[in-house]
Design a protein around this motif. Structure first.
Motif, PDB file in Angstrom:
ATOM      1  N   LEU B  67       0.820  -0.967   0.068  1.00  0.00           N
ATOM      2  CA  LEU B  67       0.126   0.057   0.062  1.00  0.00           C
ATOM      3  C   LEU B  67       0.924   1.292   0.026  1.00  0.00           C
ATOM      4  CD1 LEU B  67      -2.839  -0.750   2.290  1.00  0.00           C
ATOM      5  CD2 LEU B  67      -2.895  -0.611  -0.111  1.00  0.00           C
ATOM      6  N   ASP B  68       1.928   1.393   0.978  1.00  0.00           N
ATOM      7  CA  ASP B  68       2.758   2.365   0.940  1.00  0.00           C
ATOM      8  C   ASP B  68       3.434   2.510  -0.630  1.00  0.00           C
ATOM      9  OD1 ASP B  68       2.708   2.419   3.616  1.00  0.00           O
ATOM     10  OD2 ASP B  68       4.341   1.369   3.996  1.00  0.00           O
ATOM     11  N   LEU B  69       4.083   1.646  -1.243  1.00  0.00           N
ATOM     12  CA  LEU B  69       4.284   1.729  -2.431  1.00  0.00           C
ATOM     13  C   LEU B  69       3.551   2.186  -3.528  1.00  0.00           C
ATOM     14  CD1 LEU B  69       6.909  -1.280  -2.487  1.00  0.00           C
ATOM     15  CD2 LEU B  69       7.435   0.983  -2.187  1.00  0.00           C
ATOM     16  N   ALA B  70       2.298   1.653  -3.326  1.00  0.00           N
ATOM     17  CA  ALA B  70       1.190   2.347  -4.407  1.00  0.00           C
ATOM     18  C   ALA B  70       1.073   3.571  -4.333  1.00  0.00           C
ATOM     19  CB  ALA B  70      -0.051   1.276  -4.255  1.00  0.00           C
ATOM     20  N   GLN B  71       1.191   4.146  -3.173  1.00  0.00           N
ATOM     21  CA  GLN B  71       0.951   5.910  -2.957  1.00  0.00           C
ATOM     22  C   GLN B  71       2.064   6.634  -3.132  1.00  0.00           C
ATOM     23  OE1 GLN B  71      -0.765   5.835   1.089  1.00  0.00           O
ATOM     24  NE2 GLN B  71      -2.370   4.206   0.583  1.00  0.00           N
ATOM     25  N   LEU B  72       3.343   6.237  -3.584  1.00  0.00           N
ATOM     26  CA  LEU B  72       4.556   7.072  -3.941  1.00  0.00           C
ATOM     27  C   LEU B  72       4.223   7.908  -5.123  1.00  0.00           C
ATOM     28  CD1 LEU B  72       7.450   4.526  -3.258  1.00  0.00           C
ATOM     29  CD2 LEU B  72       6.595   6.656  -1.590  1.00  0.00           C
ATOM     30  N   PRO B  73       4.404   8.973  -5.201  1.00  0.00           N
ATOM     31  CA  PRO B  73       4.676   9.599  -6.194  1.00  0.00           C
ATOM     32  C   PRO B  73       5.881   9.465  -7.207  1.00  0.00           C
ATOM     33  CG  PRO B  73       5.276  11.063  -4.604  1.00  0.00           C
ATOM     34  CD  PRO B  73       5.011   9.770  -3.831  1.00  0.00           C
ATOM     35  N   LEU B  74       5.991   8.500  -7.898  1.00  0.00           N
ATOM     36  CA  LEU B  74       6.950   8.248  -8.693  1.00  0.00           C
ATOM     37  C   LEU B  74       7.012   8.735 -10.100  1.00  0.00           C
ATOM     38  CD1 LEU B  74       7.029   4.471  -7.966  1.00  0.00           C
ATOM     39  CD2 LEU B  74       8.481   6.189  -6.735  1.00  0.00           C
ATOM     40  N   CYS B  75       8.214   9.134 -10.488  1.00  0.00           N
ATOM     41  CA  CYS B  75       8.356   9.841 -11.918  1.00  0.00           C
ATOM     42  C   CYS B  75      10.017   9.820 -12.356  1.00  0.00           C
ATOM     43  CB  CYS B  75       7.704  11.381 -11.972  1.00  0.00           C
ATOM     44  SG  CYS B  75       8.537  12.584 -10.903  1.00  0.00           S
ATOM     45  N   GLY B  76       9.914   9.520 -13.532  1.00  0.00           N
ATOM     46  CA  GLY B  76      11.149   9.413 -14.133  1.00  0.00           C
ATOM     47  C   GLY B  76      12.147   7.948 -13.518  1.00  0.00           C
ATOM     48  N   ASP B  77      13.260   8.465 -13.693  1.00  0.00           N
ATOM     49  CA  ASP B  77      14.325   7.125 -13.142  1.00  0.00           C
ATOM     50  C   ASP B  77      14.660   7.340 -11.888  1.00  0.00           C
ATOM     51  OD1 ASP B  77      13.790   6.366 -15.663  1.00  0.00           O
ATOM     52  OD2 ASP B  77      16.020   6.638 -16.399  1.00  0.00           O
ATOM     53  N   GLN B  78      14.168   6.451 -10.894  1.00  0.00           N
ATOM     54  CA  GLN B  78      14.451   6.828  -9.516  1.00  0.00           C
ATOM     55  C   GLN B  78      14.902   5.157  -8.945  1.00  0.00           C
ATOM     56  OE1 GLN B  78      10.350   8.201  -8.796  1.00  0.00           O
ATOM     57  NE2 GLN B  78      11.404  10.253  -8.131  1.00  0.00           N
ATOM     58  N   THR B  79      15.145   5.450  -7.557  1.00  0.00           N
ATOM     59  CA  THR B  79      15.493   4.112  -6.746  1.00  0.00           C
ATOM     60  C   THR B  79      14.824   4.429  -5.495  1.00  0.00           C
ATOM     61  OG1 THR B  79      17.881   4.118  -7.477  1.00  0.00           O
ATOM     62  CG2 THR B  79      17.295   3.001  -5.507  1.00  0.00           C
ATOM     63  N   VAL B  80      14.090   3.282  -5.557  1.00  0.00           N
ATOM     64  CA  VAL B  80      13.224   2.957  -4.103  1.00  0.00           C
ATOM     65  C   VAL B  80      13.799   1.993  -2.944  1.00  0.00           C
ATOM     66  CG1 VAL B  80      10.937   2.536  -3.147  1.00  0.00           C
ATOM     67  CG2 VAL B  80      11.230   3.495  -5.160  1.00  0.00           C
ATOM     68  N   LYS B  81      14.204   2.681  -1.976  1.00  0.00           N
ATOM     69  CA  LYS B  81      14.802   1.680  -0.784  1.00  0.00           C
ATOM     70  C   LYS B  81      13.618   1.419   0.074  1.00  0.00           C
ATOM     71  CE  LYS B  81      18.523   0.377   2.081  1.00  0.00           C
ATOM     72  NZ  LYS B  81      19.971   0.524   2.519  1.00  0.00           N
ATOM     73  N   VAL B  82      13.330   0.328   0.496  1.00  0.00           N
ATOM     74  CA  VAL B  82      12.354  -0.029   1.427  1.00  0.00           C
ATOM     75  C   VAL B  82      13.123  -0.991   2.646  1.00  0.00           C
ATOM     76  CG1 VAL B  82      10.118  -1.015   1.797  1.00  0.00           C
ATOM     77  CG2 VAL B  82      10.611  -0.412  -0.215  1.00  0.00           C
ATOM     78  N   ILE B  83      12.914  -0.397   3.784  1.00  0.00           N
ATOM     79  CA  ILE B  83      13.428  -0.901   4.950  1.00  0.00           C
ATOM     80  C   ILE B  83      12.351  -1.454   5.760  1.00  0.00           C
ATOM     81  CG2 ILE B  83      14.849  -0.887   7.012  1.00  0.00           C
ATOM     82  CD1 ILE B  83      16.834   0.983   5.615  1.00  0.00           C
ATOM     83  N   VAL B  84      12.074  -2.678   6.280  1.00  0.00           N
ATOM     84  CA  VAL B  84      11.000  -2.966   6.993  1.00  0.00           C
ATOM     85  C   VAL B  84      11.880  -3.414   8.366  1.00  0.00           C
ATOM     86  CG1 VAL B  84       9.071  -4.216   7.736  1.00  0.00           C
ATOM     87  CG2 VAL B  84       9.559  -3.449   5.288  1.00  0.00           C
ATOM     88  N   THR B  85      11.327  -3.036   9.452  1.00  0.00           N
ATOM     89  CA  THR B  85      11.970  -3.420  11.194  1.00  0.00           C
ATOM     90  C   THR B  85      10.823  -4.065  11.966  1.00  0.00           C
ATOM     91  OG1 THR B  85      12.005  -1.745  12.289  1.00  0.00           O
ATOM     92  CG2 THR B  85      13.505  -1.767  10.508  1.00  0.00           C
ATOM     93  N   ARG B  86      11.453  -4.704  12.910  1.00  0.00           N
ATOM     94  CA  ARG B  86      10.408  -5.325  13.762  1.00  0.00           C
ATOM     95  C   ARG B  86       9.916  -4.284  14.789  1.00  0.00           C
ATOM     96  NH1 ARG B  86      10.137 -11.231  14.592  1.00  0.00           N
ATOM     97  NH2 ARG B  86      12.458 -11.159  13.994  1.00  0.00           N
TER      98      ARG B  86
END
Lengths: 274, 274
Positions: B67-86
């Motif tokens: 859900l978080d990723l679906a809401q990202l305002p992405l455009c052009g060439d980018q890098t998305v880093k996702v960290i998930v912690t406990r």
């Protein structure tokens, strides 16, 4: 109640680009404060400096932490946790050419569990095995998923510790402590050698010194769990808990032994002398 | 320029009590965005969910990240880093009974290195050995000191990657990539088996599938570095760089081979089709 500082500033936040979060690129210390005095502070600072050097941090970082700690408003019985990371980094594993370390300090209240010190605790042998990794052995670094996975094996609040074996089946440590026991056949105290994995605890090294001063033979070596089944005086130790006798390990029961009680009384005297 | 969110809120700070910092208790993903489209998103989400499950996180965490990723305002060439912690924890390794995971997202600009894609890169074999740890093998978890230590072995900017061997001396991966090569004697593409250590890259698995569809034999196995000395078509890959030919490994030189060029052209076509 707890108080927190990052690089000397009162805050409980760090940047998400910190290499401590991204890679576990750092080390930590947990120090007991009794009556306002940090216990075995020189030994903690020395281990911190050693760990930072092994990870390739600049020399001055440990001195900065020493200054931070000297300025803490300590009082009563507390726990100080120090985390030192390699700071913010560019994307990628390469350590920055110029390291600006992050120094994170948390001071919290400390409640000593005298019942566990007196009556002892129940422990179990973990299924999770510690990988052999001599390059990082002994260090109290921030890559602690092995301990998390081992500790996740039980929820029973009556079990206080898990004994961890290495990949070859030798006893290494507890998830949060080091281990000692007495081998009645050999007439010596034994504790695992930590040359291939495990955390070299400040309390562990202190107790080895105490045992030697008391003319009690103490041997570091590789021991299978079967050795523990023939042992007396099994105990776990770390800087925060001091020394807890283990009275049950899986199906085996132990009496709290004379060496355990001797060491506890010496630790108690050392506090009084502060 | 980069934008950051923690649990859906725009911020670049997390609490110092987060288990991601304290223990590396979590996983991460790095996703290439091309023309506003995250590449191989289902595969990244699937690996993320797999890693979280292996670490014992609740099932719904991966869906929250989706859900978080679906809401990202992405455009052009980018890098998305996702960290998930406990998430935040009490003191101690025991995972909290009720996990409130921390979801950290960073979106940054992405500059594709077309020169390295075309001309290839120089690599070296690292001295640092990856420990054997089947319990955490394949996972892109946050305990990455092994990679940091290996990457710290060289500063020469002309060297783009280090080949890592495991404790027994078998080839595993690059510090930030997976490896493939062609064995002309056996007539097959080879890549290290990752059952005992290493990160199972999304690009790696994708390329294995592509090779199979192209009827090119591909074998996962244990290979000594000597195998690489007899190989052609050596290349490294990950989700961000795509595929870089390795033209020099220590003293050995390689030509950029036909399989490398075939796979690069297929990857290029896949982007165009998005």
């Amino acid at each position: 109640m707890q108080a927190t500082w990052v690089n000397g500033t009162a805050t409980d936040q760090i940047n998400i680009a910190d290499r401590g979060l991204g890679y576990g690129d750092g080390v930590f210390e947990t120090i007991a404060v009794i009556g306002g005095y940090p216990q075995r502070l020189p030994q903690h600072l020395s281990r911190l400096a050693y760990g930072l050097a092994r990870l390739g941090f600049p020399d001055q970082v440990a001195s900065q932490v020493e200054l931070d700690l000297a300025q803490l408003p300590l009082c009563g019985d507390q726990t100080v946790k120090v985390i030192v990371t390699r700071g913010k980094g560019l994307r990628g594993y390469a350590p920055p050419q110029t390291v600006s370390a992050t120094r994170i300090i948390t001071v919290a209240e400390r409640a000593l569990n005298t019942e566990k010190m007196e009556k002892g605790v129940v422990a179990r042998v973990c299924d999770y095995r510690l990988p052999l990794n001599p390059a990082l052995a002994q260090l109290k670094h921030l890559n602690r998923l092995d301990q998390v996975m081992a500790r996740a094996e039980w929820q029973d609040p009556n079990i206080s510790e898990g004994v961890m074996l290495d990949a070859e089946g030798f006893v290494v440590e507890g998830t949060m402590s080091n281990l000692f026991w007495y081998d009645p056949e050999k007439g010596e105290v034994q504790t695992p050698l930590l040359d291939r994995c495990g955390v070299k605890g400040v309390m562990r090294d202190h107790l080895i010194g105490v045992l030697k001063r008391e003319n009690i033979s103490v041997v570091e070596g590789r021991f299978l769990p079967s050795v523990l089944m023939q042992a007396n005086d099994l105990f776990m130790c770390n800087s925060l808990i001091g020394l807890w006798p283990i009275v049950t390990l899986d199906n085996k029961h132990y009496d709290v032994g004379p060496i355990t009680r001797l060491l506890q009384s010496i630790l108690q005297r050392e506090i009084d002398c502060e």
